[in-house]
Design an enzyme around this catalytic site. Structure first.
Site, PDB file in Angstrom:
ATOM      1  N   GLN A   1      68.764 -49.185  10.653  1.00  0.00           N
ATOM      2  CA  GLN A   1      68.350 -47.839  11.033  1.00  0.00           C
ATOM      3  C   GLN A   1      67.970 -47.719  12.503  1.00  0.00           C
ATOM      4  O   GLN A   1      67.908 -46.607  13.026  1.00  0.00           O
ATOM      5  CB  GLN A   1      67.191 -47.390  10.141  1.00  0.00           C
ATOM      6  CG  GLN A   1      67.602 -47.246   8.676  1.00  0.00           C
ATOM      7  CD  GLN A   1      66.462 -46.800   7.792  1.00  0.00           C
ATOM      8  OE1 GLN A   1      65.807 -47.606   7.155  1.00  0.00           O
ATOM      9  NE2 GLN A   1      66.211 -45.507   7.751  1.00  0.00           N
TER      10      GLN A   1
ATOM     11  N   HIS B   1      66.868 -55.220   3.766  1.00  0.00           N
ATOM     12  CA  HIS B   1      66.548 -53.793   3.733  1.00  0.00           C
ATOM     13  C   HIS B   1      67.856 -53.012   3.590  1.00  0.00           C
ATOM     14  O   HIS B   1      68.385 -52.467   4.554  1.00  0.00           O
ATOM     15  CB  HIS B   1      65.794 -53.384   4.992  1.00  0.00           C
ATOM     16  CG  HIS B   1      65.092 -52.056   4.869  1.00  0.00           C
ATOM     17  ND1 HIS B   1      63.733 -51.900   5.060  1.00  0.00           N
ATOM     18  CD2 HIS B   1      65.554 -50.826   4.558  1.00  0.00           C
ATOM     19  CE1 HIS B   1      63.392 -50.642   4.902  1.00  0.00           C
ATOM     20  NE2 HIS B   1      64.493 -49.960   4.586  1.00  0.00           N
TER      21      HIS B   1
ATOM     22  N   ASN C   1      63.963 -54.667  -0.261  1.00  0.00           N
ATOM     23  CA  ASN C   1      63.394 -53.344  -0.055  1.00  0.00           C
ATOM     24  C   ASN C   1      63.935 -52.351  -1.078  1.00  0.00           C
ATOM     25  O   ASN C   1      65.149 -52.157  -1.191  1.00  0.00           O
ATOM     26  CB  ASN C   1      63.736 -52.836   1.350  1.00  0.00           C
ATOM     27  CG  ASN C   1      63.157 -51.454   1.599  1.00  0.00           C
ATOM     28  OD1 ASN C   1      61.966 -51.305   1.832  1.00  0.00           O
ATOM     29  ND2 ASN C   1      64.005 -50.431   1.559  1.00  0.00           N
ATOM     30  N   GLU C   2      63.030 -51.759  -1.831  1.00  0.00           N
ATOM     31  CA  GLU C   2      63.339 -50.695  -2.782  1.00  0.00           C
ATOM     32  C   GLU C   2      64.493 -51.024  -3.731  1.00  0.00           C
ATOM     33  O   GLU C   2      65.472 -50.273  -3.835  1.00  0.00           O
ATOM     34  CB  GLU C   2      63.610 -49.383  -2.041  1.00  0.00           C
ATOM     35  CG  GLU C   2      62.399 -48.895  -1.266  1.00  0.00           C
ATOM     36  CD  GLU C   2      62.581 -47.521  -0.643  1.00  0.00           C
ATOM     37  OE1 GLU C   2      61.574 -46.945  -0.218  1.00  0.00           O
ATOM     38  OE2 GLU C   2      63.734 -47.028  -0.587  1.00  0.00           O
TER      39      GLU C   2
END
Length: 429
Positions: free
Chosen positions: A30, A124, A168-169
């Site tokens: 990101q 991530h 992540n998630e």
């Protein structure tokens, strides 16, 4: 390393634990730019992509990390959470890049020189493109491959990593599936033009395309759980004292009229079973942005009179307190808030959101819940996956044409709260 649950008081206002972590977060894809060797870059640039736009340069954090870390520290924060890009570190299966490792060592050393605690995410969302070709996050080979990568990272960088987050998630695809945004069955991918195009390029079937963010199947759950457990073992084998957990996208799931059964099912599917896995960990990372209201037929509309952003998204910071309490009850391990924030073009809304969310964190602490820290998403305006550069979460704004950074009032606020360890947080504000 760990905080105590005791609090101090100043002028009647409780402070947070003395070693409470106050920070901001980013993720490699990101912010770094140029991550052309991972599966998300590949999906972004398909002819039939479902991404709004490609990431391209992101915010050039890969080259500007030193000034960015200096800016984060200058606000008065004590923690930086960021992720390592697997596709840079292992660009070819079984072959590791020492140049990439040297880059991330420089990042970690920069954090240490500014007395920032490092919370490092090993995965991530993005995976090397070679992993996607092999079946991605529905392949039985993936857990061992991920654990091997984690072993290498910890051997090379473990001395500078304070907290390690494996995945992540991992539960996000199931949240998206409950909202009707992700296919629950591999067979449904046959009707997704992007997956059809990806499969054609790889000489695979669409059912065999299983990227991390978009895999909400039984096989996907089992693979992610096994990958997390193997990664935890790998990390502990190298750095036994490093706290290890994963981070979960746990929304406050509530029932609107007639939606009690749907909400109950969604809580069990998205939140509870993943929290049960966390019982063997040192902590669980909780990432909450608001709530999801479920009616009898599916997602309910935003209640009349609710606060919303300009795009109609409900502003509900009280959801964080609810998910912390749920995590503490089910996982029964310390909670670290690894993401919490608001996408808005009106930073005054973000300031109010942060204050209200942190008052909820403080109520949890006052009730004896072991919360180790709060990390804001995000440090900078960045690439928000399928939504591109539209949503602005940053407490630091980034000019898309010049990459110039400018601190928003919300950034100064969280710095002030950090420097006073919660003393700047008042019920009346």
């Amino acid at each position: 390393m760990y905080a105590t649950s005791s609090t101090n008081t100043t002028a009647g206002a409780p402070h947070f634990p003395d070693s409470f972590l106050w920070g901001v977060a980013t993720a490699s894809h990101q912010v770094e730019g140029g991550n052309a060797n991972n599966d998300i870059w590949f999906l972004e640039n398909l002819h039939d992509t479902f991404f709004h736009e490609p990431s391209l340069d992101a915010i050039d954090h890969y080259h500007r990390f030193a000034e960015d870390i200096d800016l984060i520290a200058s606000l008065g924060l004590n923690t930086y959470r960021f992720s390592l890009e697997w596709s840079r570190i292992e660009p070819v299966e079984g072959h590791f890049s020492l140049a990439a490792i040297a880059h991330y060592r420089r990042m970690l050393e920069s954090c240490k020189s500014h007395n920032l605690t490092t919370v490092v995410t090993l995965h991530h969302f993005t995976s090397p493109l070679w992993l996607l070709r092999q079946g991605g996050w529905e392949s039985s080979n993936t857990p061992a491959l991920f654990a091997r990568y984690c072993t290498f990272v910890m051997e090379q960088l473990g001395d500078l990593i304070d907290w390690a987050c494996t995945l992540n998630e991992p539960n996000l695809p199931w949240l998206l599936a409950e909202m009707g945004l992700v296919e629950k069955s591999p067979d449904q991918r046959k009707h997704n033009p992007a997956f059809v195009e990806a499969a054609r390029q790889f000489d695979l079937l669409p059912t065999q395309i299983a990227p991390f963010q978009f895999t909400a199947t039984r096989e996907g759950f089992d693979i992610k759980v096994e990958a997390h457990r193997k990664a935890r073992q790998a990390i502990k084998a190298v750095c036994p004292d490093t706290p290890v957990g994963w981070t979960l996208a746990n929304s406050d799931i509530q029932a609107a009229e007639g939606g009690e059964e749907r909400a109950r099912h969604m809580r069990a599917e998205v939140n509870e079973r993943f929290l049960e896995v966390s019982r063997d960990d040192d902590f669980v990372g909780i990432q909450t942005y608001g709530r999801h209201l479920m009616g009898a037929e599916g997602p309910a509309i935003v209640p009349e009179g609710a606060s919303t952003t300009a795009t109609g998204e409900e502003i509900y910071p009280e959801g964080l307190e609810a998910t912390i309490r749920q995590a503490a009850e089910i996982a029964r391990v310390p909670v670290l808030v690894t993401e919490n924030g608001l996408a808005t073009d009106d930073d005054a809304q973000r300031v109010d959101y942060i204050r209200r969310a942190l008052l909820g964190v403080r109520r949890c602490l006052n009730d004896g819940i072991d919360v180790r820290g709060w990390i804001c998403w995000s440090a900078f305006d960045n690439f928000e996956w399928i939504f591109g550069y539209g949503p602005r979460y940053g407490v630091i704004s980034v000019d898309r044409s010049t990459f110039e950074r400018s601190v928003n009032p919300s950034g100064y606020l969280i710095g002030q709260i950090s420097r006073t360890n919660g003393g700047a947080l008042t019920e009346s504000a």
